[in-house]
Motif scaffolding. Sequence first.
Motif, PDB file in Angstrom:
ATOM      1  N   GLU B 197       3.695  -0.704  -0.802  1.00  0.00           N
ATOM      2  CA  GLU B 197       3.201  -0.519  -2.172  1.00  0.00           C
ATOM      3  C   GLU B 197       4.361  -0.797  -3.126  1.00  0.00           C
ATOM      4  O   GLU B 197       5.460  -0.269  -2.926  1.00  0.00           O
ATOM      5  CB  GLU B 197       2.736   0.930  -2.361  1.00  0.00           C
ATOM      6  CG  GLU B 197       1.497   1.302  -1.586  1.00  0.00           C
ATOM      7  CD  GLU B 197       0.242   0.725  -2.227  1.00  0.00           C
ATOM      8  OE1 GLU B 197       0.237   0.558  -3.454  1.00  0.00           O
ATOM      9  OE2 GLU B 197      -0.701   0.417  -1.480  1.00  0.00           O
ATOM     10  N   TYR B 200       6.181   2.297  -4.681  1.00  0.00           N
ATOM     11  CA  TYR B 200       6.908   3.021  -3.633  1.00  0.00           C
ATOM     12  C   TYR B 200       8.162   2.236  -3.223  1.00  0.00           C
ATOM     13  O   TYR B 200       9.246   2.815  -3.053  1.00  0.00           O
ATOM     14  CB  TYR B 200       5.984   3.237  -2.434  1.00  0.00           C
ATOM     15  CG  TYR B 200       6.675   3.779  -1.212  1.00  0.00           C
ATOM     16  CD1 TYR B 200       7.034   5.113  -1.136  1.00  0.00           C
ATOM     17  CD2 TYR B 200       6.984   2.939  -0.142  1.00  0.00           C
ATOM     18  CE1 TYR B 200       7.689   5.608  -0.022  1.00  0.00           C
ATOM     19  CE2 TYR B 200       7.637   3.430   0.979  1.00  0.00           C
ATOM     20  CZ  TYR B 200       7.980   4.762   1.034  1.00  0.00           C
ATOM     21  OH  TYR B 200       8.636   5.239   2.130  1.00  0.00           O
ATOM     22  N   ASN B 535       7.091   0.996   5.445  1.00  0.00           N
ATOM     23  CA  ASN B 535       5.681   1.361   5.594  1.00  0.00           C
ATOM     24  C   ASN B 535       5.676   2.777   6.140  1.00  0.00           C
ATOM     25  O   ASN B 535       5.835   2.987   7.334  1.00  0.00           O
ATOM     26  CB  ASN B 535       4.974   0.408   6.551  1.00  0.00           C
ATOM     27  CG  ASN B 535       4.968  -0.988   5.994  1.00  0.00           C
ATOM     28  OD1 ASN B 535       4.456  -1.232   4.908  1.00  0.00           O
ATOM     29  ND2 ASN B 535       5.575  -1.913   6.721  1.00  0.00           N
TER      30      ASN B 535
END
Lengths: 97, 650
Positions: B197, B200, B535
Amino acid sequence: MSDPIPPTNPNRLDDVFVQSRRELVSILLIWLVFAGWVIAASDLLAYDDASEGVDLVFGMPAWVFWAIGLPWIGANGVIFWFCLGFMKDQSLESEET
Amino acid sequence: MDQSGNVIHLVTSAQGATNAALVTFGIYLLFVFFLAWLSSRVRSRKEFVSEYFLGSRGLGVWAFALTFAATNASGGSFMGFPALIYTHGWVLALWIASYMVVPVVTTGLLAKRLNQVARRAGAVTVPEILRERFGSPGVGLVATGLLTFFMFFYLLAQFKAGSSILATLLGEIAVFQSAVAWVAEWQQGVPLFEAAEPDYLLCLLVFSGTVIAYTAYGGFRAVVWTDVMQGIVMVIGVGIMFFLVLQQTGGLGKATRSVAEMTPPDHGEIRIRLTEALDRDVVLRKGAWLEVLEEGRRESMVRTKRLTRIPADTLELEEIPALIVTTPSEIQRIDPDPLAVPVQTEITVRTPYESGAGKKGAYVSAPGPSVEGDVGFLSLGMALSFFVFWSFGGAGQPSNMVRQMAFKDAPTLRRSIMMVSVYYSLIYFPLVIIFCCARVIVPGMEVDPDRVMPETARVLASVAGAPWLAGLIVAAPFAAVMSSVDSFLLMVSSGLVRDVYQRNINPGVSERQMKILTYGVTSLVGIAAALAVLNPPQYLQNLIVFSTGGLAGCFLVPMALTLFWPRMTRAGVVAGMLGGCGTHLLLYILGYFVHGRFAVYSFLGLEAFIWDMVGAGICSIGGSLGSRPLPVDLVCRFFGSVSDSRRNTG
């Protein structure tokens, strides 16, 4: 780093070791007393049905005050006593022991 | 109403508050780097290894107490803990009650003796103490292996937590959103980063870059100094919130009575119908309040759990998840979000809490309401487990042991225990009060409970007419997670550089080579952890519990016996560490088979850590009694009296 001096006499235990052991046992007792207080008081007071209303002490539910707030204050008092009156100031430097 | 862009609801965020968060964060980072630079100046005048990894054993009261307190108060204390208080109520006071004795147990149980033995051994790391105490490089290597294994898992979890907190804090700032858009464009086509993301990813880069840089450059002293600053930031943040929340709720008694009237909300799904079609695609924000009417009367209030796209020319949307408020006074009090077009909202699915649903008083009594499990949030057995875990789990953390090796003298230890006691009393109990009261002033945060801390700070500061205060308050959780990550990062690098390389591979390594290697390894470990959470792994909270429980299970009992039992042997300590580790892994393997996912098996309803301690204790004692005692001179080196020996030989 300075080279530590190893003690060699097997017949006498080090003073710091002996006092630390005493302090360790005392800390375990302190933990036991407050664990007992919190769990016993919570068992008696915290798990009651509060749907009909809640008793307050200093604005918090009464069980929180008796089972957690009060022992928390007590624990701070005991910790201060333990640090000021029971623990000993000993040199931890091996060269000076 | 915000008619710009595609958002059809009124945007209620206070831009002033979020800008203040950005300014505070900027000042905070500058100060962190300043402290790292300052500590490197101090280090240049001292012997490298002892100074870099242990601050030359010179920590005074403030440094020792606050680095200890701040390292233990991880991000969970300011994000996860408030979320739990908000969701389950006053029972969290019982959940955290052990913190009344945590200072004396975690700081006092082993500290004096550990510090003395470390000095006698000339040790600067935890594995080094074990290696010297038993005269065995193998013991040191086993300890280093276990420590690195569990700590790396912990680092992963904290890197993820730090980045998520940062994303939460900065999420609504325009500059941040622009940077996120730039990152989103940049990451396209870059294989390693593509799946992350963008918000993030940006926060992960900022967070990991900052922590790695100041930890690698500044070493232990920088970590301690930043911990002190972070500890002060935390207590100031909590103090301000405590004062504001009591003022704005009309006092604790009034707030508690309001909370006692509340019933847990239902989770469910809603269907939204528009009274007229829109001519363009629009977005309904996550967390929007909508009213549910029945015969023209307000029946309930619901809050959307996710952002919802509304395509043009659509009159009815697919079902979306929502929180359904059930407390009558709240239903009347909450204002729905003003929308550009009128909508009709219908509840289609309603799932009550399994424990406490529809029950007044659930938030002011034990076991507290719970979505899952009909026994409630905290049974008495679990309360006892947590009382054991917080105290002894903390005492068994190697990161705490390192600090106990670093304080200056016994008076420093005594004063620090008292200071940490006061500090924790000012942090943890007030947090319970603050976030129980927060139920009254920020309703419906169950849609995203991890945001309850920044959201409460924003509302409190905004109502107080001082939005800049929010910036100071929200720096606290970031400070908390940073102060934990830096300590653990240094632990892993010290284990690899000092315990593996210098003590086992190249004892003759020069100080210059050690410096280069230390900077390099600290940076590499940090970069590896950051890459591993690009991730983020599932079951993050489980990962934290797995690693902290594992560390305490492996090290507490063997270290306590190492320090206090002269009969402890090499076989005993290795058996103890492996026994603790084995028990821990076994309970997780059983948990996997029982629950079908990464979770622990609670044998007899008790925390895994308790069984780890039992396993480690049995193996340590059995292994020691079943093996040959250590040579007398080695035992005397750590248990005998120096003065007596001098008198005898003199």
